[in-house]
Design an enzyme around this catalytic site. Sequence first.
Site, PDB file in Angstrom:
ATOM      1  CG  HIS A 254      16.230  -1.721 -30.953  1.00  0.00           C
ATOM      2  ND1 HIS A 254      16.424  -2.128 -32.253  1.00  0.00           N
ATOM      3  CD2 HIS A 254      17.444  -1.798 -30.350  1.00  0.00           C
ATOM      4  CE1 HIS A 254      17.691  -2.476 -32.420  1.00  0.00           C
ATOM      5  NE2 HIS A 254      18.335  -2.278 -31.274  1.00  0.00           N
TER       6      HIS A 254
ATOM      7  CD  GLU B 246       0.207   7.222  -2.491  1.00  0.00           C
ATOM      8  OE1 GLU B 246       0.386   7.766  -1.370  1.00  0.00           O
ATOM      9  OE2 GLU B 246       0.035   7.857  -3.548  1.00  0.00           O
TER      10      GLU B 246
ATOM     11  CD  GLU C 119       8.715  15.288  -5.377  1.00  0.00           C
ATOM     12  OE1 GLU C 119       9.634  14.957  -4.605  1.00  0.00           O
ATOM     13  OE2 GLU C 119       7.638  14.671  -5.417  1.00  0.00           O
TER      14      GLU C 119
ATOM     15  CE  LYS D  79      11.204  14.582   4.885  1.00  0.00           C
ATOM     16  NZ  LYS D  79      12.090  15.568   4.259  1.00  0.00           N
TER      17      LYS D  79
ATOM     18  N   GLY E  75      12.923  13.881   0.644  1.00  0.00           N
ATOM     19  CA  GLY E  75      12.643  12.506   0.226  1.00  0.00           C
ATOM     20  C   GLY E  75      13.472  12.073  -0.967  1.00  0.00           C
ATOM     21  NE  ARG E  76      13.004  17.121  -4.889  1.00  0.00           N
ATOM     22  CZ  ARG E  76      12.105  17.710  -4.106  1.00  0.00           C
ATOM     23  NH1 ARG E  76      11.198  16.976  -3.473  1.00  0.00           N
ATOM     24  NH2 ARG E  76      12.091  19.013  -3.938  1.00  0.00           N
TER      25      ARG E  76
ATOM     26  CE  LYS F 130       1.323  13.793  -1.498  1.00  0.00           C
ATOM     27  NZ  LYS F 130       2.374  14.052  -0.533  1.00  0.00           N
TER      28      LYS F 130
HETATM   29  O1  LIG Z   1       8.652   9.470   2.740  1.00  0.00           O
HETATM   30  P1  LIG Z   1       7.275  10.011   2.667  1.00  0.00           P
HETATM   31  O2  LIG Z   1       7.020  11.068   3.705  1.00  0.00           O
HETATM   32  O3  LIG Z   1       6.247   8.905   2.761  1.00  0.00           O
HETATM   33  O4  LIG Z   1       7.084  10.750   1.289  1.00  0.00           O
HETATM   34  C1  LIG Z   1       7.152  10.057   0.070  1.00  0.00           C
HETATM   35  C2  LIG Z   1       7.215  10.986  -1.108  1.00  0.00           C
HETATM   36  O5  LIG Z   1       6.090  11.821  -1.175  1.00  0.00           O
HETATM   37  C3  LIG Z   1       6.452  13.122  -1.632  1.00  0.00           C
HETATM   38  O6  LIG Z   1       6.325  13.989  -0.555  1.00  0.00           O
HETATM   39  C4  LIG Z   1       5.608  13.582  -2.771  1.00  0.00           C
HETATM   40  O7  LIG Z   1       4.277  13.302  -2.589  1.00  0.00           O
HETATM   41  C5  LIG Z   1       7.879  12.988  -2.077  1.00  0.00           C
HETATM   42  O8  LIG Z   1       8.581  14.176  -2.052  1.00  0.00           O
HETATM   43  C6  LIG Z   1       8.388  11.954  -1.142  1.00  0.00           C
HETATM   44  O9  LIG Z   1       9.560  11.398  -1.637  1.00  0.00           O
END
Ligand SMILES: O=P(O)(O)OC[C@H]1O[C@](O)(CO)[C@@H](O)[C@@H]1O
Length: 527
Positions: free
Chosen positions: A388, A219, A357, A213, A270-271, A503
Site C-alpha cells: 500500500h 553520537e 556499507e 567498538k 560493526g555491521r 564525520k
Molecule cells: O561501534 P562504533 O565504533 O561506535 O561504530 C558504529 C558504526 O560506525 C561506523 O563505523 C560507520 O560510521 C559503522 O561501520 C559502525 O557500525
Amino acid sequence: MATWKNLDTLDSFGKLKELKNHVDIAAALSGEEGGKRVADYSTPMAAGLSYNYAAKEVDETVLSALAKLADEAQLIDKFQELYNGAVINTGENRMVLHHLARKQLGNPVVVDGVDKREFYVAQQKKAADFANKVHAGEITNEAGEKFTTVVQIGIGGSDLGPRALYIALENWAKANNTFKMEAKFISNVDPDDAAAVLTSVDLAHSLFIVVSKSGTTLETLTNEAFVKDALTKAGLNPSKHMLAVTSETSPLAKSEDYLTAIFMDDYIGGRYSSVSGVGGAILSLAFGPEVFAQLLEGAAAEDQLATNRDLMKNPDMLDALIGIYERNVQGYPSTAVLPYSQALSRFPAHLQQCDMESNGKTVNRFGEPVNYVTGPVIFGEPGTNGQHSFYQLLHQGSDIVPLQFIGFKNSQLGVDVDIENSTSQQKLCANVAAQIVAFACGKEDENLNKNFKGKRPSSIIIGQQLTPASLGALLAHFENKIMFQGFVWNLNSFDQEGVQLGKVLAKRVLAHNTDGALKVFSDLLNI
Ligand SMILES: O=P(O)(O)OC[C@H]1O[C@](O)(CO)[C@@H](O)[C@@H]1O
C-alpha cells in the site's frame, strides 16, 4: 592461495553476459511446467528455511554459467581463507572473523597467543553470566531492586542489527515464556531520540549498555553523556546502571565507570557484530542467554551450508550469484527486501547497512578503480504494508527492481481470527504468493494504465516460523550473500572509508572552522 581478479577479467563473466534477457519468467512460470519449476527451484537453508528462486530470471543454462563464475572467481577458496584467518580486510589490514563468533569452521585462529574462538566464547559467557545475575536479582540497582529495562546506546552496526533482532524475537519470547526484560534503543544524536526514550523508562530500574567498538563515535559518546546526566539528575549513580561493549583497545575499555565490560575485537566489523557482545549482551538480557545461543546455532548451520562448493546446495552463494547476474548482466540498480512478517520490520534497515556499507564501492581491494557496477541500493518494508506504499513503482515503474521476499507459514504469537473463511496469517501468506506471480507474470490490458508488463524477478525465503534459530540462519544468509558478492566484484567488503568525510566536516563545523559553502550551510542551520 586464491587469486583476486576483477570481474571483467574473468572468462566466465564474458559468457554470462551473452545470456542477457535469456529467461522470460512469465513464460517459465506458466502452466504445469511453471508449477513444476516452483517445486524444483528451491534449495534448503538452515533451521527449516528454504530459498526458492523459481521467479528469478534463471534456467539451467544461466545457473550453469553462474556455477562456472563461482568456480573461476574461487568463491569457496576465498571463504575458506577468510574463516581460516587470512587478512581479507586489506584496507584496514585485518582478519574477518564474525563467523568464528558462532562456530569454528576451519583452523584455529590464534593472535598474540590468544585463540580467537576461545576469546569470543569467553565473552559470550561473560555476557550470559551477567544477564543471569541480573535476572536472578544478584546484580541490582543501589536500592537492591531488580532491573526491569535495558537500553542500548549505539549507532550503525552497534544499533541496527541488535535492534532488528530484538524486534524480531520480542513476540516469540513472550509466546515462549523467555521474555525477561524490555529493551529500548538510543542511537541518533538528535536529542529528541534520547529524551523520548528516557521519558519512557523507569530510570531507577534501567540498565544502559554503551556499545561502541571504537569507543570514539560522536553520537554514542554524546548519548552516553546525555544518559549519565539524566541518571545523575535523578539522584542515581551512573556507574551502577551502565555496562560497556567495546574493543579492548578502545577508550571505553579503560573506564572504571561500568558494572562490567564485554569485549569484541577489530576482526568483527560493526555491521557484522550482532553475533558478538554487541547483540549478545542485549539479547541475553532481554530473552535469556539460551535464546541468543539458539540464534548463534542457526547462523552457524547456515555458515556451514555456505562452505559447499556445489552452487545448487549453497543457498547463500546462489542468491549472491543471481544478484550478480541481475546487477551486472541485466543492469538492475536496486534490490528490495520484503519480509511478510511484522517482526522483521527493522531487518531491511539492518541489511541496508550490511550490504551498502560493505559493497557500495568503486575501487577494488587493491585500491584500483573497477569498470563495472557493484552493490545495489537496498531498501524494504514488511508486506503487506509495502503493497500500500511503494509497490506501485515496483509493478509499473520504469526500473525493474529485483525482490527478495521472506515469509513464514506460522505467526509467532499464534493469536489469530478467522474472518470470511481465512485467518490473518493465511491472508498474509496469500498476499506474498500473489505478489510473486503478479510481479513475474503481469496482466495484459488494453488500457495501458491497467497493464502489468510482468517480468519482475523475485525470490522467496520460506520458513515454518520466525524463531531464534531461523532468524540466525536468515542473518547469516544475507551476510554470506554480501560476502560472496564482494568476492565476485573483487572489493574489500569489510571497511567503510566512505563514511569518514562527513564525520571530518561535521567536526570542522562544530569547531567553527569553516568557509565557503560549508560556512553558509552552517549559518543557515544556526550552528
Ligand atoms: O561501534 P562504533 O565504533 O561506535 O561504530 C558504529 C558504526 O560506525 C561506523 O563505523 C560507520 O560510521 C559503522 O561501520 C559502525 O557500525
